[in-house]
Structures are given as structure tokens and as C-alpha cells.
Design a protein around this motif. Structure first.
Motif, mmCIF file in Angstrom:
data_model
loop_
_atom_site.group_PDB
_atom_site.id
_atom_site.type_symbol
_atom_site.label_atom_id
_atom_site.label_comp_id
_atom_site.label_asym_id
_atom_site.label_seq_id
_atom_site.Cartn_x
_atom_site.Cartn_y
_atom_site.Cartn_z
ATOM 1 N N ALA A 1 0.815 -1.211 0.000
ATOM 2 C CA ALA A 1 0.000 0.000 0.000
ATOM 3 C C ALA A 1 0.848 1.259 0.000
ATOM 4 O O ALA A 1 1.890 1.325 0.659
ATOM 5 C CB ALA A 1 -0.921 0.002 1.221
ATOM 6 N N TRP B 1 -2.775 6.558 10.498
ATOM 7 C CA TRP B 1 -1.421 6.001 10.324
ATOM 8 C C TRP B 1 -0.830 5.611 11.676
ATOM 9 O O TRP B 1 -0.180 4.571 11.809
ATOM 10 C CB TRP B 1 -0.516 7.006 9.591
ATOM 11 N N VAL C 1 -2.379 2.339 12.598
ATOM 12 C CA VAL C 1 -1.838 1.261 11.757
ATOM 13 C C VAL C 1 -0.456 0.848 12.276
ATOM 14 O O VAL C 1 -0.166 -0.343 12.445
ATOM 15 C CB VAL C 1 -1.747 1.709 10.275
ATOM 16 N N THR C 2 0.388 1.824 12.578
ATOM 17 C CA THR C 2 1.740 1.486 13.038
ATOM 18 C C THR C 2 1.693 0.865 14.432
ATOM 19 O O THR C 2 2.503 -0.015 14.736
ATOM 20 C CB THR C 2 2.676 2.715 13.010
ATOM 21 N N VAL D 1 0.923 -2.825 13.794
ATOM 22 C CA VAL D 1 2.047 -3.626 13.275
ATOM 23 C C VAL D 1 3.158 -3.753 14.327
ATOM 24 O O VAL D 1 3.804 -4.792 14.420
ATOM 25 C CB VAL D 1 2.587 -3.150 11.894
ATOM 26 N N VAL E 1 7.722 -6.578 7.681
ATOM 27 C CA VAL E 1 6.879 -5.375 7.672
ATOM 28 C C VAL E 1 7.758 -4.160 7.405
ATOM 29 O O VAL E 1 8.789 -3.983 8.061
ATOM 30 C CB VAL E 1 6.172 -5.146 9.033
ATOM 31 N N ALA E 2 7.381 -3.371 6.431
ATOM 32 C CA ALA E 2 8.019 -2.071 6.196
ATOM 33 C C ALA E 2 6.912 -1.029 6.266
ATOM 34 O O ALA E 2 5.895 -1.157 5.574
ATOM 35 C CB ALA E 2 8.688 -2.035 4.831
ATOM 36 N N ALA E 3 7.084 -0.046 7.121
ATOM 37 C CA ALA E 3 6.058 0.984 7.290
ATOM 38 C C ALA E 3 6.745 2.333 7.444
ATOM 39 O O ALA E 3 7.560 2.511 8.348
ATOM 40 C CB ALA E 3 5.201 0.679 8.518
ATOM 41 N N PHE E 4 6.462 3.237 6.536
ATOM 42 C CA PHE E 4 7.074 4.565 6.647
ATOM 43 C C PHE E 4 6.249 5.592 5.872
ATOM 44 O O PHE E 4 5.461 5.241 4.994
ATOM 45 C CB PHE E 4 8.532 4.563 6.166
ATOM 46 N N ARG E 5 6.439 6.845 6.226
ATOM 47 C CA ARG E 5 5.753 7.927 5.531
ATOM 48 C C ARG E 5 6.570 8.387 4.334
ATOM 49 O O ARG E 5 7.797 8.386 4.370
ATOM 50 C CB ARG E 5 5.499 9.093 6.474
#
Lengths: 178, 178
Positions: free
Chosen positions: B124, B133, B136-137, B140, B166-170
Motif C-alpha cells: 500500500a 497512520w 496502523v503502526t 504492526v 513489515v516495512a512501514a514509513f511515511r
């Protein structure tokens, strides 16, 4: 054979960087091929082709049909929570092609990291009780559903742009051969 | 300069497939270099080198020291929830090198997918409100902490082997230049 006649696997359809971006874009907004083309900086012919392919794979719905200068323009939407009917005989190579493109997107998007924003990475290959794994996958499903359900059109006032990639699966544990 | 004198960046330390596997392995078990070597099918000298490097980067603790045949053998453990002190001047290229290896692990592990087990993928790049956000973070992070905290030694009776990335960043949203 036209795209509509050939039932393309959803995995084969998504094993393409531009098409993955299209699915994200059309999660938060209903857009025509011309609008998608502008947003992703590709030609309209190119956008149309890939949108039709995604539609044929069952990954896009036609949300509306507009009359633009005498012609009809379809507005597409990604039905992210619709069940995907996977045609029988989905090949392992299609799955792996998808996983490769999925992985490729991560460093590619990381180049656009927002300055000063923290990034989170989890890399794990671990042995846990099945109940734990069940809870873990429930949490990541919840995160994914929340993110998708909350998506807004690009540059909506008061929103931030965020990337989430999650891969979660069980690995062979050696018990298969016994 | 020895590894101990040079304070290696944790990112540089983890930008290596074997070292990422070592961190997973040592999350669920406290093992010596000989045991790690056996588990990951590398030579003991090779395992020792990479373990010392991870230790120097602050990613491994010495959990115990055993006397084996007159010599001392350290047992290592990955302190997955210990805060990482990142030396100042961590370079963008180190970060990107880490992200590339992180991504590379996904198709590599997928080749070992357990037969018949479902796999979950979320890709996504979406616009959402900051509060979404944040939620969501949090989800995770919770999934990742639960998985790490529940890790058991390889092949423990009643456990399954599972992979989570998992990779999550703005991402830059265009407002940075204004």
C-alpha cells in the motif's frame, strides 16, 4: 484473445510495479484512465491498457461512467476487500513473480521517505505456537484493513502519504517429509 | 581497527542476509557460534565473525559463557526489544543497503513457503489521516512485538516456523518544498 476473454490470474496482474501503484491509487479514489495517467506520469494509452488488465483480473470495478466530450470515460476503483476468485492452475512462477515485484517496491518507495519521519522494519523468521501466529496475522490483517478502508484521494487536505508492505507466511519446518 | 573499536552502525550490520537470519535465530534461542554455524549451515569461523560484528553493533548480548573442552564459548541472544543506539552520522546509503537486503529476504524465504499454508501480502502507498497512520503502526508494532516475544528455539515441539516482514514509513507528500 482479448484481455476480457482470457481470465488472467490476479497474481500475474499484480506482478508489475505500475499496476501495484494503480491499485493503491484506486483504493483511495475513483479515477478515469486520464486521471490515473496524470497521477502516475504515464501516457493515457499505457494507463488504459494496464487498467483494463487489472479489471480483467477482477481487481478493479467500474465505479461510474462519465461522458467526457461526447465519449464515455470509465472511473475505476480498487475493490480491495472483495474476495479474489483465483482461477485454477495459478502457477508457482506467477506467485513468485508477484512476490519479487512486491519486494522490489520497498527500496523503491524508501527513496521517497519523508524527511525526519521514523521508519519501521520487522524482519522475522521465527518458531512460534500456532495460536501466536494466528494472533500475529490477525493484527496485521487489522492494520491492513484499517489502512485501506481509510484511504483518501491523493493530497487530500490533512492527510499524509504512507507506505505499508507486509509479507506473512509459514515456512517449511522439516515436518513435511515425515 | 577491531570490530569492537569501530562502532559499526546497526543498519550496516543488518544489511546482510546471513546476519538477518542470525538475529531471527537468536531471538528464540541462546546459542554459541558453533550452534549458530550448525543451524545456518555455515562454517564456525564465518559464524563467529558475523556474531562478533552483530555484537559490536549492539544487536546481540552475551547471555552466558560456557566452558567447552577447556575453552570458553559465548552464548548469544538477540535483544530484540533493547533500544538501539544509532551512532551519529548514519549514512543514507547504509539505510538503503539495509532496506535492499530486507526486501531481498522476502522472495528468498517465499521459496520455502509451507505447502498448503495461506500467505498474506499487503502492498500500500496511500493517503490517510495521521491518526489512522498512528493506529496502523501501533497494530504492526504489536504484531511484531508479540511474534518476537513468543519466539522459541528452532523445531520446538508444537511450534510452526513463520516469516514476517513489515516495512512501514511515511513518504514525501509534496508539502516538504512549501
Amino acid at each position: 484473445m482479448s484481455l476480457e476473454e482470457e481470465r488472467i490470474s490476479d497474481l500475474r496482474a499484480t506482478a508489475h510495479p505500475l499496476r501495484l501503484q494503480m491499485l493503491s491509487l484506486l483504493t483511495g479514489a475513483e479515477l478515469s484512465a486520464a486521471e490515473v495517467a496524470r497521477e502516475l506520469d504515464v501516457t493515457q494509452a499505457n494507463a488504459s491498457y494496464h487498467l483494463r488488465l487489472l479489471h480483467a483480473a477482477g481487481l478493479l470495478e467500474v465505479a461510474a461512467e462519465e461522458t467526457v466530450r461526447g465519449g464515455k470515460a470509465k472511473k475505476y476503483r480498487h475493490a480491495w476487500d472483495a474476495p479474489v476468485v483465483r482461477p485454477p492452475g495459478t502457477r508457482d512462477e506467477d506467485r513468485l513473480a508477484y512476490v519479487r515485484v512486491f519486494a522490489e517496491m520497498i527500496p523503491r518507495r524508501y527513496l521517497e521517505l519523508a524527511p525526519g519521519a521514523p521508519s519501521r522494519f520487522t524482519d522475522a523468521d521465527l518458531w512460534v505456537e500456532p495460536e501466536v501466529w494466528e494472533q500475529v496475522t490477525t493484527l496485521v490483517d487489522e492494520a491492513s484493513a484499517l489502512l485501506h478502508a481509510s484511504a483518501r484521494p491523493p493530497r487530500t487536505e490533512g492527510t499524509v502519504r504512507a507506505a505499508l508492505s507486509v509479507a506473512a507466511f509459514r515456512l517449511r519446518d522439516g515436518s513435511e517429509s515425515s
